[in-house]
Each structure stands twice: as C-alpha cells, then as structure tokens.
Enzyme design. Structure first.
Site, PDB file in Angstrom:
ATOM      1  N   SER A 118       0.811  -1.223   0.000  1.00  0.00           N
ATOM      2  CA  SER A 118       0.000   0.000   0.000  1.00  0.00           C
ATOM      3  C   SER A 118       0.847   1.277   0.000  1.00  0.00           C
ATOM      4  O   SER A 118       0.328   2.359  -0.276  1.00  0.00           O
ATOM      5  CB  SER A 118      -0.950   0.001   1.196  1.00  0.00           C
ATOM      6  OG  SER A 118      -0.232  -0.227   2.393  1.00  0.00           O
ATOM      7  N   ASP A 340      -3.458   5.916  11.785  1.00  0.00           N
ATOM      8  CA  ASP A 340      -2.540   5.467  10.742  1.00  0.00           C
ATOM      9  C   ASP A 340      -1.300   6.358  10.719  1.00  0.00           C
ATOM     10  O   ASP A 340      -1.337   7.483  10.215  1.00  0.00           O
ATOM     11  CB  ASP A 340      -3.250   5.484   9.380  1.00  0.00           C
ATOM     12  CG  ASP A 340      -2.367   4.956   8.252  1.00  0.00           C
ATOM     13  OD1 ASP A 340      -1.181   4.643   8.510  1.00  0.00           O
ATOM     14  OD2 ASP A 340      -2.856   4.866   7.112  1.00  0.00           O
ATOM     15  N   HIS A 343       0.954   5.152   6.596  1.00  0.00           N
ATOM     16  CA  HIS A 343       0.791   5.764   5.268  1.00  0.00           C
ATOM     17  C   HIS A 343       0.940   7.278   5.376  1.00  0.00           C
ATOM     18  O   HIS A 343       1.212   7.790   6.462  1.00  0.00           O
ATOM     19  CB  HIS A 343      -0.570   5.370   4.689  1.00  0.00           C
ATOM     20  CG  HIS A 343      -0.693   3.888   4.539  1.00  0.00           C
ATOM     21  ND1 HIS A 343      -1.315   3.095   5.471  1.00  0.00           N
ATOM     22  CD2 HIS A 343      -0.222   3.051   3.596  1.00  0.00           C
ATOM     23  CE1 HIS A 343      -1.235   1.836   5.104  1.00  0.00           C
ATOM     24  NE2 HIS A 343      -0.572   1.770   3.969  1.00  0.00           N
TER      25      HIS A 343
END
Ligand SMILES: *[C@@H]1O[C@H](CO)[C@@H](O)[C@H](O)[C@H]1NC(C)=O
Ligand SMILES: *[C@@H]1O[C@H](CO)[C@@H](O)[C@H](O)[C@H]1NC(C)=O
Ligand SMILES: *[C@@H]1O[C@H](CO)[C@@H](O)[C@H](O)[C@H]1NC(C)=O
Length: 364
Positions: A118, A340, A343
C-alpha cells in the site's frame, strides 16, 4: 504631461517590466535546469532538510479526482495544513520542480509500473494527482482488478500502473499445506520485465503476524517452515528479486528503481519524545537533518542487497527524509478514523517522492 500620455507611458513601462520579467524568468528556468544537470552529478538529492515554502503544496487535493479515503486527510477533517507546505531542500543543489507535462512527454509511448504494497499505492496516488493537476483535460482510461490498476493518459500514450504485491516473491496455495510464501520464487517477473520503468517496494508486510498474515508457511530453498527470522526472510526475498533483475531485466529497455523503506511513527523514542505512542499530535517535521533513531535495520538490508546487483538500479532513497516527517501521516484523519502513522497524506510527502522519481528519470 497630460493624463493620457502619463497613462500610455505607464502602460509601456508595465509592458516592458512584464516582458523583462518573462525573459528573465525563462532564462532563469533554463539556467536553473542547466545548473541542476551540472550539479546533480555530484549532488546527493537525498541529503538535505525540509524548508517551509508558501508556494506548496504542488496541487489542491480537492481538485484531484478520487484520492483513496485512506489518504485524503483534508477531506476527513485534518485541521492543520502546515504539513503541506514543506519543500525538500537537498544540501548541494535544488530539486527540479515537478513538471507533469514534461514527465508525460518523456514517457511518450511507455509504461511505468509501481510494484509493491500500500506504500506503492500511496505513491501512485500522489503521481496521479500531480499528473492530473498538470494536464487536467487530458483524456484518461482507467482499468483495474485486484492485482493491477492502470491509468492511461491517451494524449500522451503513457500508462501509469500499480501492481499489488506485498512481498514481491510469490504466495502460492498448495493442497493440504495452505498458503506458502516462497522466498525463491518470483513468477510475476515475467509480467514486470516488459515494462519501461519499474518502481519496486516491499517492507510493510514482513512482520505481519496473526490473522492479517497472508501466508501459513514459508518456503526457503527446499525447506518448508512454520516461521523464521523475518529480517532474514526479507533479505532472502530481496536477493531473489536482485537475481531476477540481473537475469531477466534488459537494462537498455527497462529502468529499475527501488524505493527505500518508508518509515512509520508509532514510537516517540525514535524522535526523542519517549512516551508518545502515535503521530496524532505531530504537526511539524522533526527539526534538523539527523533523526535520533538512525536508519531502520531494513534499510541496511536494502543497501546490502542492492550492492550485489550488476545492472543499474536506482535507490529512491526516501527513508531518512521521510523519517523526519512525523507530521505527514493521516493519523485519524481518514475514512476509518483508525490511527494510521504508516501511510501518508495526499497531497503531502509522497509528492516529494515523485519529485525525486522525476529527477531520477530526467537525469539520464
Ligand atoms: C540514503 O540517504 C541517507 C541520508 O542521506 C544516507 O545516510 C544513506 O547512506 C543513503 N543510502 C544509500 C544506500 O545511499
Ligand atoms: C488483471 O488484469 C490484467 C490486465 O488486464 C490481467 O492480465 C490479469 O490476469 C488480471 N488479474 C486478475 C486477478 O483478474
Ligand atoms: C495516540 O496517542 C495519544 C497521546 O500520545 C493517546 O492519548 C491516544 O490514545 C493514542 N491513540 C491511539 C488510537 O493509539
């Protein structure tokens, strides 16, 4: 002097000033590019610091079509925007400003593919926004399935592709055994080797355990194991990939880039704030250019393995510069509200990765 004369005079002066400015701007741009080409031979673009720059970000995330809900921090309520306004300043030269039209013209008739987890998706998404901002009216075709997404810029004949692969090496379902992660097997290489520019990345999944670990056994040579030292496994898989680069990639046709380790920020000790357990309060980069924790161990594994490759491979060495950006993660500003710190917001840090990618592509 009548009012009319004065006015036409000032109009003339204005024209002259604009004209001179345009010429100067143009020649400044040319000299800047020439200077940059000369400098960059000796200049390490990955060594430098973050500087505040009001002209950033490079695009408005609201005008970028379909940013994934994991990365669209402004849309999901992130209140601060300083994190959008930092420019990477290499120590000995300037980074060329991203020119999306030039990027597409250079890649005319070609394919560029991001391959990885990702984090690759994150960078691909940023590149989509950068290109869309540069050519908002260019016709695009989008195709995707679970392993591959392709956006084709029709006017330029350029395909920007994303190939989903957590480990680069294969996971295969074997009867009566289960899902086997095969450290010596890289079957998708047959698809990748025909692409013009390849940008690889793998790291995030190597320490996954429990229900989110997508394999049951690990195959190392002729041994099938329940588990093994994950860093050793990472090194072996990367070595399989490195051998594939030397054996199967034609360097006259395909440019290979490996993206360094993308760091996460869950441990304040790394940046000198013990006790901090996530990135939720971070609104500024770490100041200075030396990150207290040093490079992660995996980055040394990447260096070791890349050094064994004969074919040219460019290391997109984003590790250290990204470590400084504890402020650039979504934290809870995503559609899931989950924390998160792995990311990165788009717009944001991955735009710099793409500027560096652009610099690597135009440097030869
Ligand atoms: C990557 O960049 C960092 C920071 O400049 C540096 O310390 C490291 O040695 C670089 N890695 C390689 C392989 O050049
Ligand atoms: C995804 O699409 C590509 C290209 O169209 C195709 O080659 C591949 O077989 C597809 N994969 C899956 C899992 O459907
Ligand atoms: C994030 O860290 C803050 C303070 O450091 C803490 O209060 C909060 O519970 C943490 N959130 C998550 C989801 O871990």
């Amino acid at each position: 002097m009548g009012f009319g004369t004065q006015r036409s005079c000032s109009v003339l002066v204005t024209f002259f000033v604009i004209y001179t400015c345009l010429c100067l701007a143009n020649s400044a741009k040319n000299t800047q590019n020439v200077k940059w080409r000369k400098q960059q031979r000796s200049c390490n673009l990955y060594e430098g610091n973050w500087v505040f720059d009001f002209s950033y970000p490079l695009y408005d995330s609201q005008s970028c079509p379909h940013i994934r809900k994991e990365f669209d921090c402004q849309k999901y309520g992130r209140p601060d925007d300083f994190y959008l306004k930092y420019r990477w300043q290499p120590k000995e030269c300037d980074l060329p400003r991203f020119d999306g039209q030039d990027f597409l013209r250079r890649l005319h008739g070609k394919k560029i593919m991001f391959i990885g987890d990702s984090v690759s998706l994150n960078q691909w998404q940023s590149l989509m926004c950068l290109l869309h901002a540069a050519v908002p009216n260019s016709k695009t075709i989008e195709q995707s399935n679970e392993s591959l997404s392709i956006t084709t810029f029709q006017d330029y004949g350029v395909s920007v592709m994303l190939f989903n692969s957590h480990y680069l090496v294969d996971i295969e379902e074997e009867q009566e055994v289960g899902r086997v992660l095969k450290l010596d097997s890289l079957k998708n290489g047959d698809i990748w080797k025909d692409i013009d520019v390849l940008v690889f990345n793998t790291w995030l999944w190597w320490y996954r355990r429990g229900p989110s670990q997508p394999w049951d056994y690990i195959e190392d040579g002729n041994k099938v194991l329940k588990d093994m030292d994950r860093m050793v496994a990472f090194r072996k898989a990367l070595t399989t990939w490195a051998k594939w680069v030397d054996r199967d990639v034609d360097p006259t046709k395909t440019k290979v880039i490996f993206q360094g380790i993308s760091p996460s920020h869950y441990n304040g000790k790394d940046w000198g704030e013990p006790g901090v357990k996530n990135c939720s309060k971070e609104t500024e980069p770490f100041s200075g250019s030396t990150y207290p924790s040093g490079l992660p161990q995996a980055a040394y594994v990447v260096n070791d393995v890349l050094a064994t490759i004969q074919n040219p491979v460019h290391l997109l060495n984003i590790t250290a510069l990204s470590q400084l950006r504890k402020d650039a993660h979504p934290s809870s500003y995503n559609a899931f509200k989950g924390m998160d710190c792995t990311h990165w917001c788009v717009a944001g840090l991955p735009d710099t990765w793409n500027q560096l990618l652009y610099a690597a592509l135009i440097s030869n």
